[in-house]
Design a protein around this motif. Structure first.
Motif, PDB file in Angstrom:
ATOM      1  N   GLY A 150       0.785  -1.230   0.000  1.00 23.09           N
ATOM      2  CA  GLY A 150       0.000   0.000   0.000  1.00 23.09           C
ATOM      3  C   GLY A 150       0.813   1.274   0.000  1.00 23.09           C
ATOM      4  N   ALA A 151       2.082   1.206  -0.419  1.00 31.43           N
ATOM      5  CA  ALA A 151       2.930   2.407  -0.439  1.00 31.43           C
ATOM      6  C   ALA A 151       2.722   3.257  -1.684  1.00 31.43           C
ATOM      7  CB  ALA A 151       4.399   2.002  -0.320  1.00 31.43           C
ATOM      8  N   TRP A 152       2.242   2.655  -2.777  1.00 32.02           N
ATOM      9  CA  TRP A 152       2.131   3.359  -4.057  1.00 32.02           C
ATOM     10  C   TRP A 152       0.783   3.121  -4.721  1.00 32.02           C
ATOM     11  CZ3 TRP A 152       6.077   6.530  -5.001  1.00 32.02           C
ATOM     12  CH2 TRP A 152       7.331   6.237  -4.474  1.00 32.02           C
ATOM     13  N   TYR A 153       0.267   4.178  -5.352  1.00 34.19           N
ATOM     14  CA  TYR A 153      -0.831   4.037  -6.296  1.00 34.19           C
ATOM     15  C   TYR A 153      -0.172   3.948  -7.672  1.00 34.19           C
ATOM     16  CZ  TYR A 153      -3.602   6.160  -2.521  1.00 34.19           C
ATOM     17  OH  TYR A 153      -4.189   6.451  -1.323  1.00 34.19           O
ATOM     18  N   VAL A 154      -0.633   3.056  -8.527  1.00 36.97           N
ATOM     19  CA  VAL A 154      -0.121   2.937  -9.891  1.00 36.97           C
ATOM     20  C   VAL A 154      -1.180   3.548 -10.804  1.00 36.97           C
ATOM     21  CG1 VAL A 154       0.649   1.377 -11.705  1.00 36.97           C
ATOM     22  CG2 VAL A 154       1.147   0.839  -9.303  1.00 36.97           C
ATOM     23  N   LEU A 155      -0.810   4.639 -11.493  1.00 35.13           N
ATOM     24  CA  LEU A 155      -1.778   5.427 -12.256  1.00 35.13           C
ATOM     25  C   LEU A 155      -1.242   5.769 -13.643  1.00 35.13           C
ATOM     26  CD1 LEU A 155      -2.713   7.878  -9.359  1.00 35.13           C
ATOM     27  CD2 LEU A 155      -4.026   5.888 -10.130  1.00 35.13           C
ATOM     28  N   PRO A 156      -2.134   6.067 -14.591  1.00 31.70           N
ATOM     29  CA  PRO A 156      -1.675   6.481 -15.918  1.00 31.70           C
ATOM     30  C   PRO A 156      -0.987   7.840 -15.865  1.00 31.70           C
ATOM     31  CG  PRO A 156      -4.081   6.522 -15.789  1.00 31.70           C
ATOM     32  CD  PRO A 156      -3.584   5.985 -14.489  1.00 31.70           C
ATOM     33  N   ALA A 157      -0.033   8.025 -16.770  1.00 29.42           N
ATOM     34  CA  ALA A 157       0.719   9.287 -16.852  1.00 29.42           C
ATOM     35  C   ALA A 157       0.292  10.072 -18.084  1.00 29.42           C
ATOM     36  CB  ALA A 157       2.213   8.989 -16.924  1.00 29.42           C
ATOM     37  N   THR A 158       0.528  11.367 -18.041  1.00 29.79           N
ATOM     38  CA  THR A 158       0.327  12.232 -19.202  1.00 29.79           C
ATOM     39  C   THR A 158       1.593  13.064 -19.404  1.00 29.79           C
ATOM     40  OG1 THR A 158      -0.507  14.150 -17.977  1.00 29.79           O
ATOM     41  CG2 THR A 158      -2.135  12.472 -18.607  1.00 29.79           C
ATOM     42  N   ASP A 159       1.734  13.637 -20.586  1.00 29.93           N
ATOM     43  CA  ASP A 159       2.851  14.546 -20.842  1.00 29.93           C
ATOM     44  C   ASP A 159       2.846  15.690 -19.827  1.00 29.93           C
ATOM     45  OD1 ASP A 159       3.675  13.097 -23.044  1.00 29.93           O
ATOM     46  OD2 ASP A 159       2.737  14.425 -24.493  1.00 29.93           O
ATOM     47  N   ALA A 160       1.648  16.170 -19.490  1.00 36.04           N
ATOM     48  CA  ALA A 160       1.530  17.301 -18.558  1.00 36.04           C
ATOM     49  C   ALA A 160       2.092  16.954 -17.184  1.00 36.04           C
ATOM     50  CB  ALA A 160       0.074  17.742 -18.453  1.00 36.04           C
ATOM     51  N   ASP A 161       2.052  15.678 -16.803  1.00 36.11           N
ATOM     52  CA  ASP A 161       2.628  15.276 -15.512  1.00 36.11           C
ATOM     53  C   ASP A 161       4.150  15.398 -15.557  1.00 36.11           C
ATOM     54  OD1 ASP A 161       0.058  14.531 -14.653  1.00 36.11           O
ATOM     55  OD2 ASP A 161       0.341  12.465 -15.341  1.00 36.11           O
ATOM     56  N   VAL A 162       4.747  14.866 -16.582  1.00 38.90           N
ATOM     57  CA  VAL A 162       6.210  14.819 -16.694  1.00 38.90           C
ATOM     58  C   VAL A 162       6.795  16.214 -16.881  1.00 38.90           C
ATOM     59  CG1 VAL A 162       8.154  13.856 -17.995  1.00 38.90           C
ATOM     60  CG2 VAL A 162       6.083  12.479 -17.626  1.00 38.90           C
ATOM     61  N   PHE A 163       6.112  17.068 -17.637  1.00 44.12           N
ATOM     62  CA  PHE A 163       6.651  18.383 -17.981  1.00 44.12           C
ATOM     63  C   PHE A 163       5.844  19.515 -17.350  1.00 44.12           C
ATOM     64  CE2 PHE A 163       7.688  15.411 -21.408  1.00 44.12           C
ATOM     65  CZ  PHE A 163       9.060  15.451 -21.314  1.00 44.12           C
ATOM     66  N   SER A 164       5.262  19.277 -16.201  1.00 42.19           N
ATOM     67  CA  SER A 164       4.441  20.273 -15.525  1.00 42.19           C
ATOM     68  C   SER A 164       5.245  21.527 -15.202  1.00 42.19           C
ATOM     69  CB  SER A 164       3.872  19.680 -14.231  1.00 42.19           C
ATOM     70  OG  SER A 164       3.198  20.683 -13.505  1.00 42.19           O
ATOM     71  N   ALA A 165       4.646  22.682 -15.487  1.00 39.26           N
ATOM     72  CA  ALA A 165       5.277  23.957 -15.136  1.00 39.26           C
ATOM     73  C   ALA A 165       5.125  24.250 -13.642  1.00 39.26           C
ATOM     74  CB  ALA A 165       4.675  25.090 -15.960  1.00 39.26           C
ATOM     75  N   GLU A 166       4.230  23.521 -12.963  1.00 39.13           N
ATOM     76  CA  GLU A 166       4.011  23.678 -11.526  1.00 39.13           C
ATOM     77  C   GLU A 166       4.128  22.308 -10.854  1.00 39.13           C
ATOM     78  OE1 GLU A 166       0.193  25.518 -11.133  1.00 39.13           O
ATOM     79  OE2 GLU A 166       0.892  27.412 -11.924  1.00 39.13           O
TER      80      GLU A 166
END
Length: 195
Positions: A150-166
């Motif tokens: 229960g240490a991690w949630y496994v979720l889909p990624a988006t480009d916006a996640d990897v290159f987020s300005a915030e």
């Protein structure tokens, strides 16, 4: 039973994960090989060091914020870079796609950038670039055990996640967009003792 590969997915720390290296972290899995282990980078820990201060010529190509990111506690003296090509037709020299089950990552066009390639050759061929100092690594089956605990949630990624300005708010944003119980988890206070 074979476990699905995690390459291209996000590992989002659950509130019970207290390890300071990973507390409230969002990790993109860069390579998941069940025989050799798993490698990822923390995408929500920007440093104050400009990419241009560390890697000559690459600063002008780095996505905002154009700083080095703390990718994880392993190999902090080495750099790892992720990028998205400007054109979906031709892969630029020095870039290779993330692969998941023999196919490209679910993150559109995301791949690893070879920082040994001259920036003037590769940089202009990238739409987005993020550079990480260090990475997160798990031995064979170690990550799966942490997920099962229960240490991690496994979720889909988006480009916006990897290159987020915030990137500082990424943990809450990724959880909130999942809806349901995870949206509720996104409101979990930094320090529940102060609630």
């Amino acid at each position: 039973m074979d476990q699905p590969l995690l390459t291209g997915l996000l590992l989002v720390a659950t509130p019970v994960l207290e390890d300071p290296n990973f507390r409230r972290s969002v990790v993109l899995v860069v390579d998941d090989n069940t025989d050799e282990g798993t490698v990822g980078v923390i995408v929500n820990r920007p440093s104050e060091t400009a990419v241009s201060d560390v890697l000559s010529g690459w600063g002008g190509f780095a996505s905002d914020p154009a700083v080095m990111f703390a990718g994880g506690p392993v190999g902090t003296e080495a750099g790892l870079a992720l990028g998205v090509p400007a054109s979906s037709k031709d892969a630029p020299l020095g870039w290779r796609p993330l692969e998941r089950l023999g196919e490209e990552s679910q993150v559109s066009g995301l791949g690893v950038v070879d920082l040994e390639t001259p920036p003037e050759v590769l940089g202009g061929g990238l739409e987005a670039l993020r550079v990480f100092a260090g990475y997160a690594g798990w031995g064979t089956e170690q990550l799966r055990a942490e997920i099962d605990e229960g240490a991690w949630y496994v979720l889909p990624a988006t480009d916006a996640d990897v290159f987020s300005a915030e990137p500082e708010n990424l943990w809450s944003r990724v959880l909130r967009r999942q809806g349901g119980d995870l949206a509720l988890v996104s409101t979990f206070p930094e320090d529940p003792r102060l609630n």
